[in-house]
Design an enzyme around this catalytic site. Sequence first.
Site, mmCIF file in Angstrom:
data_model
loop_
_atom_site.group_PDB
_atom_site.id
_atom_site.type_symbol
_atom_site.label_atom_id
_atom_site.label_comp_id
_atom_site.label_asym_id
_atom_site.label_seq_id
_atom_site.Cartn_x
_atom_site.Cartn_y
_atom_site.Cartn_z
ATOM 1 N N GLU A 178 0.804 -1.220 0.000
ATOM 2 C CA GLU A 178 0.000 0.000 0.000
ATOM 3 C C GLU A 178 0.843 1.279 0.000
ATOM 4 O OE1 GLU A 178 -2.675 -0.235 3.334
ATOM 5 O OE2 GLU A 178 -3.737 -1.961 2.566
ATOM 6 N N GLU A 377 -5.365 -8.635 1.116
ATOM 7 C CA GLU A 377 -5.970 -8.312 2.412
ATOM 8 C C GLU A 377 -7.470 -8.121 2.200
ATOM 9 O OE1 GLU A 377 -4.368 -4.963 4.606
ATOM 10 O OE2 GLU A 377 -2.314 -5.603 4.163
HETATM 11 O O1 IFM Z 1 -3.891 -3.020 9.333
HETATM 12 C C1 IFM Z 1 -3.879 -2.511 8.041
HETATM 13 C C2 IFM Z 1 -2.715 -3.069 7.251
HETATM 14 O O2 IFM Z 1 -1.506 -2.813 7.855
HETATM 15 C C3 IFM Z 1 -2.687 -2.464 5.876
HETATM 16 N N1 IFM Z 1 -3.963 -2.570 5.226
HETATM 17 C C4 IFM Z 1 -5.139 -2.174 5.965
HETATM 18 C C5 IFM Z 1 -5.158 -2.851 7.321
HETATM 19 C C6 IFM Z 1 -6.431 -2.434 8.092
HETATM 20 O O3 IFM Z 1 -6.459 -1.065 8.254
#
Ligand code: IFM
Length: 472
Positions: A178, A377
């Site tokens: 990200e 994710e």
């Molecule tokens: O916890 C975070 C992660 O580190 C990166 N993506 C989003 C998740 C939830 O906010």
Amino acid sequence: MPSSLNQAFARGRRNDRFPDDFIWGVATASYQIEGSRRADGGADSVWDAFSRKPGAVLGGMNGDLACDSWNRWREDIELLRGLGVEAYRFSLSWARILPEGRGKPNRAAIDWYRRFLEALLAAGIEPWVTVYHWDHPNCLEEEGGWPSRDMALRYGEYASVCFREFGDLADKWITLNEPWCSSLLSYDRGFHAPGLHDKAAAYRAVHHHLLGHGLAMEAWKADTPIGSVPTGKAGKGSPQIGIVLNLGLPRPATRREEDKEAASRAGDEATALFMDPLHGRGYPERHLAAYPGLSMPVQPGDMEKIAAALDFIGLNYYSESVVEAVPVSKEHPEGFREIESFHDKTEMGWPIVPGGLARMLRIVHETWKPKALYITENGCACPDLPDVDGRVRDKDRIDYLRSHLEVCEEAIAEGIPLKGYFEWSLMDNFEWAWGYSKRFGLVHVDFKTQVRRPKDSYNWYREVIAGHGLET
Ligand code: IFM
């Protein structure tokens, strides 16, 4: 038994919607779970420094202990084994591996990660290694951090160290997690470390993340002992490298052309700004045109490096925003604004919109045609209080995950090359500026005692993995 029934049982799973080689996994990140920041020669990361700033993290919380995974990693691997995942996505800590940001690697940290990788492989779990999930050494931040070009070069060297030191134990790699967050959220919105409000610096940071990614791609090709990874049961396919993005593709508030157009432009900052250069299309002109004071510090050769062929794009999806067109003003230089969504929301206040994942997969597939896509994710924060019997009945999380996995089934049926799914997260952990107040885990962590308790969602996801898909 009728032969059709026999055949159904013989398939050994409940439906055929996920292809045999679809990968089921779960994800975490170093700063969010490891704790023991200074153990084994680790240095302060930018998040250690940021969390000491008054007001930066809710309640002054920090990652000093987190889930204590630096010490309890064997327990974590048992949890992964119990869940039955085929793959575990986790990140390496730059501040541990190169405490001075450059130079001689820290043997103690490397040995720790090697032991961890070996234990994962012995458990039949394929490591998916994220090189950078935001915890760079604070000494590099003091030298200018991502807005400085030097940071990209340092990151390239760091990635090269990782590939050389661990390439015999892992062949699935993610360069960056990200980069929108570690550039715009960090240097423009000020919500993440180092907490700055400087738009020009944030856009320089975007370019340097992407350049660092390009340098890592070069190093990977040069430094990985390809094909030597003993991936055991989990060894599905060949070595792969990709990048993980949290794209933002807002939905237009109405069917009016101006809202559709506004939503498309609103997607540029978190989508085209990264996807276009990664796919050889340069930076999106229409986005940069809205900010005449900004320029991307591109030097000859950078864009070719950034556009190196990727094996996959990892998508982190949680929610979808809604955008409408408004007149251009100082407050809205691009002529749009986000409006409130009335969907149910998670504990983060994020609207629950599985349809947004469907839109995103389609748009990404049609626009940039990546070779392969993974959901790297997906998950939600819920209140998750253990009952008197210690059980965590997190039905909301199960509903959330099911609805998003249904979207994955549909995407695969449509021919989108979706190859795997990593739930976020294995266990409750340090949720950045929210500290420990937001619980994303399949496993409940009592942050006072470090007792780990699988929630109902852990058992539900275990069944999904064992059945290779949702119940029908
Ligand atoms: O916890 C975070 C992660 O580190 C990166 N993506 C989003 C998740 C939830 O906010």
